[in-house]
Design an enzyme around this catalytic site. Structure first.
Site, PDB file in Angstrom:
ATOM      1  N   HIS A   1      52.292  29.259  33.613  1.00  0.00           N
ATOM      2  CA  HIS A   1      51.284  28.672  32.720  1.00  0.00           C
ATOM      3  C   HIS A   1      51.884  28.378  31.348  1.00  0.00           C
ATOM      4  CE1 HIS A   1      47.613  29.559  35.168  1.00  0.00           C
ATOM      5  NE2 HIS A   1      48.344  30.571  35.602  1.00  0.00           N
TER       6      HIS A   1
ATOM      7  N   HIS B   1      50.128  41.876  38.144  1.00  0.00           N
ATOM      8  CA  HIS B   1      49.098  40.842  38.063  1.00  0.00           C
ATOM      9  C   HIS B   1      48.275  40.853  39.346  1.00  0.00           C
ATOM     10  CE1 HIS B   1      47.241  37.110  36.815  1.00  0.00           C
ATOM     11  NE2 HIS B   1      47.623  36.504  37.932  1.00  0.00           N
TER      12      HIS B   1
ATOM     13  N   HIS C   1      52.126  34.201  44.411  1.00  0.00           N
ATOM     14  CA  HIS C   1      50.989  35.080  44.708  1.00  0.00           C
ATOM     15  C   HIS C   1      49.826  34.231  45.217  1.00  0.00           C
ATOM     16  CE1 HIS C   1      50.345  33.795  40.548  1.00  0.00           C
ATOM     17  NE2 HIS C   1      49.112  34.230  40.579  1.00  0.00           N
TER      18      HIS C   1
ATOM     19  N   HIS D   1      46.615  33.655  44.206  1.00  0.00           N
ATOM     20  CA  HIS D   1      45.548  33.046  43.406  1.00  0.00           C
ATOM     21  C   HIS D   1      45.468  31.538  43.651  1.00  0.00           C
ATOM     22  CE1 HIS D   1      45.292  36.533  40.259  1.00  0.00           C
ATOM     23  NE2 HIS D   1      44.609  36.773  41.356  1.00  0.00           N
TER      24      HIS D   1
ATOM     25  N   ASP E   1      52.945  34.529  37.579  1.00  0.00           N
ATOM     26  CA  ASP E   1      52.129  35.109  36.517  1.00  0.00           C
ATOM     27  C   ASP E   1      52.544  36.539  36.183  1.00  0.00           C
ATOM     28  OD1 ASP E   1      50.792  32.735  36.493  1.00  0.00           O
ATOM     29  OD2 ASP E   1      48.856  33.524  37.175  1.00  0.00           O
TER      30      ASP E   1
ATOM     31  N   ASP F   1      44.886  29.031  41.818  1.00  0.00           N
ATOM     32  CA  ASP F   1      45.559  28.115  40.904  1.00  0.00           C
ATOM     33  C   ASP F   1      47.072  28.094  41.117  1.00  0.00           C
ATOM     34  OD1 ASP F   1      45.760  30.724  39.806  1.00  0.00           O
ATOM     35  OD2 ASP F   1      46.093  29.924  37.800  1.00  0.00           O
ATOM     36  N   HIS F   2      47.539  28.810  42.148  1.00  0.00           N
ATOM     37  CA  HIS F   2      48.948  28.749  42.542  1.00  0.00           C
ATOM     38  C   HIS F   2      49.119  28.320  44.005  1.00  0.00           C
ATOM     39  CE1 HIS F   2      50.784  30.723  38.926  1.00  0.00           C
ATOM     40  NE2 HIS F   2      49.504  30.999  38.759  1.00  0.00           N
TER      41      HIS F   2
END
Length: 329
Positions: A244, A187, A129, A131, A206, A133-134
């Site tokens: 995570h 998400h 996805h 985001h 996520d 942090d990915h």
């Protein structure tokens, strides 16, 4: 960087044994013995033996106590690369061709370091996805290695450097490994998961964690329930690689709403043991999650009573209540 071949699995830790063919073969979980003081009442949950990724038959052997899991494939290797505070990226290495991919690189430097240690190039970047942090490492990794970025068609305008657009039901080849693309929104609206049927592995980003699911930033409880149901339709021994390291905190919440779940009690103790030693809890298995993860247990009478969820409420409605309770836990 940690290599999955040397990390502990989410439930048990095993030794790899090599058969006459030289391929790695795996013990049957039901034969494991555990150290005194750790009570595992649900050995049957893990009764399906792990297999080498080329499908070689496995054989069983006894293991007397915890040890590091040794998961080595004759064809596809998966390496864990910790990023940021609690993110996991995953390096995929096809031994036969040398093809390398990375799933969800939060940042570039840890991935570059992992590649440099083994003098490897990077061919693909797979994003579950959009985001940051990915995807935070996309641009630098693409510029350095010329890697192709792969992501959801829904997120084509939100994934940095995207080259290859995939949608629900698409099948894509990573070297000689078929990858099934599964749309798993909830998400985010464009979230996808990558399922490798040949290896029995899925990268869920996520959407699904061990003992939890992702927060509903862009989706609804109905969407998340549908996504989790889709994932749960895969074989029980499918290994889940999530985005995570939240498992310890997830276990505390899960126990707070289903304290009498003996399987959960045992797994939570094991998770605490792993995390006290800094060992990742990835991968988990679908069979384990079905027994312990409250977001997959929305029909549980104990959970519904704990959260005052009506017996007549749908499973999606129950998931929404559980998610709200987790968000405020």
């Amino acid at each position: 960087m940690q290599t999955i071949s040397k990390a502990s699995s989410a439930m048990v830790s095993l030794s790899c044994s090599r058969g006459r063919s030289g391929l790695c073969v795996w013990p049957g979980m039901r034969q494991l013995c555990f150290r005194k003081g750790l009570l595992y009442g649900f050995m049957q949950l893990m009764s399906v033996p792990l297999k080498s990724l080329r499908g070689a038959a496995s054989r069983s052997l006894g293991v007397s106590q915890f040890c590091s899991v040794s998961k080595i494939s004759a064809s596809l290797q998966i390496e864990l690369v910790p990023c940021l505070r609690d993110n996991y990226a995953y390096l995929l290495h096809d031994v036969d061709t040398g093809t390398v991919g990375v799933v969800d690189p939060s940042e570039a430097v840890p991935v570059i370091d992992a590649l440099s240690k083994k003098n490897r190039n990077l061919t693909y970047i797979l994003n579950t996805h959009h985001h940051h942090d990915h995807t935070g490492g996309n641009a630098e990794l693409k510029a350095r290695y010329g890697a192709k970025v792969i992501g959801s068609g829904i997120d084509r305008d939100r994934i940095p450097g995207i080259d290859i657009v995939l949608n629900d039901g698409d099948k894509w080849m990573f070297a000689g490994h078929e990858v099934h693309v599964m749309e798993t929104p909830g998400h985010t609206k464009g979230h996808i998961s990558f399922y490798f049927p040949g290896s029995g592995s899925i990268f869920t980003g996520d959407t699904l964690f061990s003992l939890s699911c992702g927060k509903l930033f862009e989706g609804t409880p109905d969407q998340m329930k549908s996504s989790l149901t889709k994932i749960m339709s895969l074989p029980d021994n499918t290994e889940v690689y999530f985005g995570h390291e939240y498992t310890l905190s997830n276990s505390k919440f899960a126990l707070s709403i289903e304290p009498d779940n003996e399987a959960l009690q045992s797994y939570a103790a094991h998770v605490a043991h792993l995390r006290s030693k800094g060992i990742p809890t990835v991968p988990t298995t679908l069979l384990l999650e079905k027994a312990c993860n409250p977001f997959l247990r929305t029909s549980s009478t104990e959970i519904r009573q704990s959260l005052n969820i009506s017996a007549s409420a749908s499973e999606a409605e129950a998931l929404g209540v559980i998610r709200h309770a987790k968000d405020t836990f």
